[in-house]
Structure formats: C-alpha cells, structure tokens
Design an enzyme around this catalytic site. Structure first.
Site, short mmCIF file in Angstrom:
data_model
loop_
_atom_site.label_atom_id
_atom_site.label_comp_id
_atom_site.label_asym_id
_atom_site.label_seq_id
_atom_site.Cartn_x
_atom_site.Cartn_y
_atom_site.Cartn_z
CG HIS A 307 -10.81 6.24 4.20
ND1 HIS A 307 -11.43 5.19 3.66
CD2 HIS A 307 -9.32 5.69 4.12
CE1 HIS A 307 -10.64 4.23 3.04
NE2 HIS A 307 -9.56 4.70 3.27
CD GLU A 308 -6.05 7.02 5.44
OE1 GLU A 308 -5.32 5.97 5.70
OE2 GLU A 308 -6.33 7.05 4.09
CG HIS A 311 -7.22 1.92 6.88
ND1 HIS A 311 -7.60 0.85 6.07
CD2 HIS A 311 -7.13 3.02 6.01
CE1 HIS A 311 -7.79 1.22 4.93
NE2 HIS A 311 -7.58 2.55 4.68
CD GLU A 388 -8.23 1.47 1.16
OE1 GLU A 388 -8.66 2.49 1.27
OE2 GLU A 388 -7.14 1.16 1.64
CG ASP A 392 -14.42 3.82 1.66
OD1 ASP A 392 -13.60 4.90 2.02
OD2 ASP A 392 -14.54 3.50 0.35
#
Length: 450
Positions: A307-308, A311, A388, A392
């Site tokens: 997930h990070e 980003h 976010e 995801d």
C-alpha cells in the site's frame, strides 16, 4: 452597494460574527451526526468480530462519545461564545493597546518587538482559556482507554518544552514576516510565498534525517523471512530496499503504523516495529508478556508495505506538494486583497490608521478567510482519501488485496480506532476513508477481476 458594505466596519464585523457562528455550528452539526451514529452502533460490526471484542468495542464507543460531547461543550464555550465576545468588544485591539503600554523602553516601541510581545500575550491568553478543557481531557477522558502511563513530571516537562519551542519559532516567524511587510509592503507576500516554498523544501530534506531521533531508533529486521519478502516486493516495483526503515518506537501510544515520505534519494518507507509480529524480534521471550503475539504476520506486513509503495508509485507525495503550493498561493492572493483594507481593522476595534501587521494576519486568517480555508480543506481531504483508495488498488494489483483487508481489520482493532463514522462527518474531517469503505472497495475490485 457592495462597495459600501465592504467599507462599513459595522457590516464587516457582522459578517465576521456570522462566519464564526456558521463555521463552528456546521462543525458541531456534523459532530452531532457522528454522535447519533455512535449511539445507534451498539455492537461490533460483523466483519470485525474476530479481531475486536464486544467489551473493547464498548470502551472505544464510550471514549468516542465522551470526547465528542466534550468537543461540543468546549467549542461552544471557548470558540463560539468567547470568540464572539472577543470580536464584538474589540479584544484584539485592546490587547494591542496593552502591548503599547508595556513598551517601557524605546526599543520595545518597534513594531517587530511589539508584535512578538503581542503573540506572547495572545498565546498566554489562549493557554489560560483552554486550560480547563485540557486538564479535563488529560485527567478524565484519557482514562476511558488504556494508554501507556507516563509520569506527571514527564508530561509537564514535555508540555513546557513544546510551548517554549513553539513560542521561539513563532517569534522568529513573526519577526521575519513583520520586517518583510514593512519593508516591501504588498510585494512582501511574494517573498512570504517564496519563503514558504523554501520551508517546504527544507522540510522535505530535514524530515528523513530526523525520523530516527524523533520517533525512535532505527533497527535491523531480525525476521529473515520478512526481510526476504520485503526485498522481493521492493525489487518487483523498483523501490530501493535500503530506503525501507524499521523504527523501534519509544512511545507505543502512536500505534501500529507505516508511512511513505520524501522524494528521490530522500524517500523513505518507515515501518514502526509495533506493526510487526512480536515487534520484529526473533526471540519473543525478550518482550513483556502483554506484548507477545501482538502485531501482523509477515503476509499482512507485506500488504501494508505494498500500500505504501502505491503512494510512491502513483506520485502522491508530489501531488500533495503541488496541491499545497497551489492552496498557499491562492490563500496569499486573497490575503493581499484583504490585508490593506482599513475597515477590517476598524471592525475589530482598531482606531483608524492603526493596522498592525500581526493583528492583520490573525484577523484575516482566523476569521475573514475561514470560508475559503474550510472549502479548500474539504477538497484536500477528498484528494488524500482518493490517494488511499489508489494505494489500496495498487496493493490489489500486486496480489495483496486479501492480506491488506486482514491487516486493516487488525490495525483498526489494535490501534483502538472506532471503526464507524458518519459519511458526512468523515468527508469534512478525515484524511483516510472509513475502514469499512476501504474493505468494500477491495472486495469490489476482487469481484470485478473474477
């Protein structure tokens, strides 16, 4: 007609009072919606039952209700009632007159020193005004949830250090801003914007270097299986493994977390050791008994890191910087329009011709620009929530959807975050989507792929 309204101090004061009331009453209305939903939510959501006991859910619910009602009462008294009285009776102008009387030496009559003293007095007033609420929050509300106990001496020392550092930084900023405005007038705001850009760049360079000392200590990952998994995952997306940090946090109340920050060679993915099973230690016996077994298994940690990485891959850091700079530029342009308008100062009690720079900043940013700042804040929160969802989706594309769902469920339970929120309240206040919404998005992506 509009020009007459804009030049009438009495009308401007009325508008300021309306802005203050509408903004805060709208916030309280949203909070009442949240409270109504919490009262209706008496049982743990079915999807959370394997991870969150009914007893813990009740304590989280009680804490959320208690704190929400406290915010309502505190806002009505400290912000709405006191704020209206301060505007109506010209508190900010009276405070400037008090500072003027305190200028007993010639050097204190310079506007820079008067502005620093003004901010100091205002900070003391705000501290005294908010002190009863802070004491009640620290002594009563915090007891509703289990938090690591800290000695009173540590708490007081931390607060004193925090206030002292804040005042020193504020004094430096006030001195620079007042000097620039008095030297360059309207053109000073170009300098202020460039200074903000410089500070943003400085933060980008400094934060990666101070993550270790502020949050905790950087440690080596003892879990070799997890290290191998992280190496494979980062190699798969092209992220250098040496920029993945494991931080042994000092304050466990920060919860289990991981985050991405920075750009180029300063980028970091920081993983708190509290996120890892048994804090990432090979020998769990080294931990206190209450900490043994806590944290996420390797597959779930990899899902959080995926997930990070989303980003990073989607460029969210750069988009956030651009978004903030655009917001800052618009804010300063609006500020320039209002700053030199004398009737605004007269509306809050200043005599004609008395227009202190620092008072202008406080009144315009604190009241006049509130409608724009509120709307822009909602827009930016909407964008961060979209970030976010995109991160995801990136984790889903890497094949971690199921593990990410399980990780989210356990993280929300472990971090004592109340899992339910009113959609309208959330859209105006939360940087992250509601947990149940994230789970539904992940499930819908899997169903669509099938």
């Amino acid at each position: 007609m509009s020009a007459q309204l804009w030049n009438d101090p009495a009308i401007i004061l009325l508008f300021l009072l309306i802005i203050l009331l509408v903004d805060n009453l709208w916030s309280l209305y949203l909070l009442l919606r949240e409270i109504k939903l919490i009262y209706r939510s008496k049982y743990v959501p079915e999807v959370l039952r394997p991870y969150l006991s009914q007893d813990l859910f009740e304590r989280m619910r009680s804490y959320k209700l208690h704190k929400s009602w406290f915010i309502i009462v505190n806002t009505l008294i400290v912000v709405v009632i006191c704020g209206c009285l301060e505007l109506y009776f010209g508190f900010y102008a009276l405070l400037w007159k008090l500072v003027d009387r305190c200028a007993i030496w010639p050097w204190m009559e310079h506007e820079i020193w008067m502005s620093i003293i003004y901010v100091l007095f205002l900070s003391i007033y705000i501290l005294v005004k908010s002190l009863p609420g802070k004491i009640y929050e620290k002594c009563c509300i915090i007891k509703l949830v289990k938090q690591p106990k800290r000695r009173w001496s540590e708490c007081i020392a931390f607060e004193v250090l925090d206030i002292t550092c804040s005042l020193l930084i504020m004094a430096a900023v006030v001195a620079v801003v007042v000097s620039m405005v008095r030297a360059f007038h309207e053109l000073a705001f170009i300098g202020i914007y460039l200074m903000a850009v410089l500070l943003t760049a400085l933060v980008i360079f400094i934060v990666p270097c101070v993550i270790d000392p502020f949050l905790g200590k950087r440690v080596q990952l003892e879990n070799q299986a997890l290290r191998l998994g992280l190496t494979e995952l980062t190699h798969r997306v092209g992220f250098p493994m040496q920029y993945v940090y494991i931080i042994r946090v000092r304050d466990q109340s920060v919860g289990s977390n991981a985050f991405f920050f920075g750009s180029c060679c300063l980028k970091r993915i920081v993983i708190f050791d509290t996120l890892l099973l048994n804090r990432g230690m090979a020998n769990a016996a080294q931990l206190p008994e209450e900490e043994q077994g806590k944290g996420l298994p390797n597959e779930h940690v990899l899902a959080v890191v995926a997930h990070e990485l989303g980003h990073w891959k989607k460029g969210h850091f750069y988009k956030a910087i651009v978004m903030f700079q655009l917001h800052l530029l618009i804010t300063l342009l609006l500020f320039v329009i209002c700053f030199a308008h004398g009737p605004i100062y007269q509306a809050v009690g200043f005599e004609e011709g008395v227009e202190p720079v620092i008072a202008g900043f406080i009144i315009i940013f604190g009241f006049v620009l509130t409608p724009y700042l509120t709307i822009s804040n909602v827009i930016m929160l909407t964008m961060t929530r979209q970030f976010e969802y995109e991160a995801d989706k990136f984790a889903f594309q890497l094949g971690y959807a199921a593990h990410l769902r399980m990780a989210l469920l356990k993280l929300y339970a472990d971090n004592l975050t109340f899992p339910l929120s009113d959609p309208c309240y959330s859209s105006w206040n939360h940087t992250h989507p509601m947990m149940l919404h994230r789970l539904q998005r992940l499930e819908s992506l899997e169903i669509y792929r099938m």
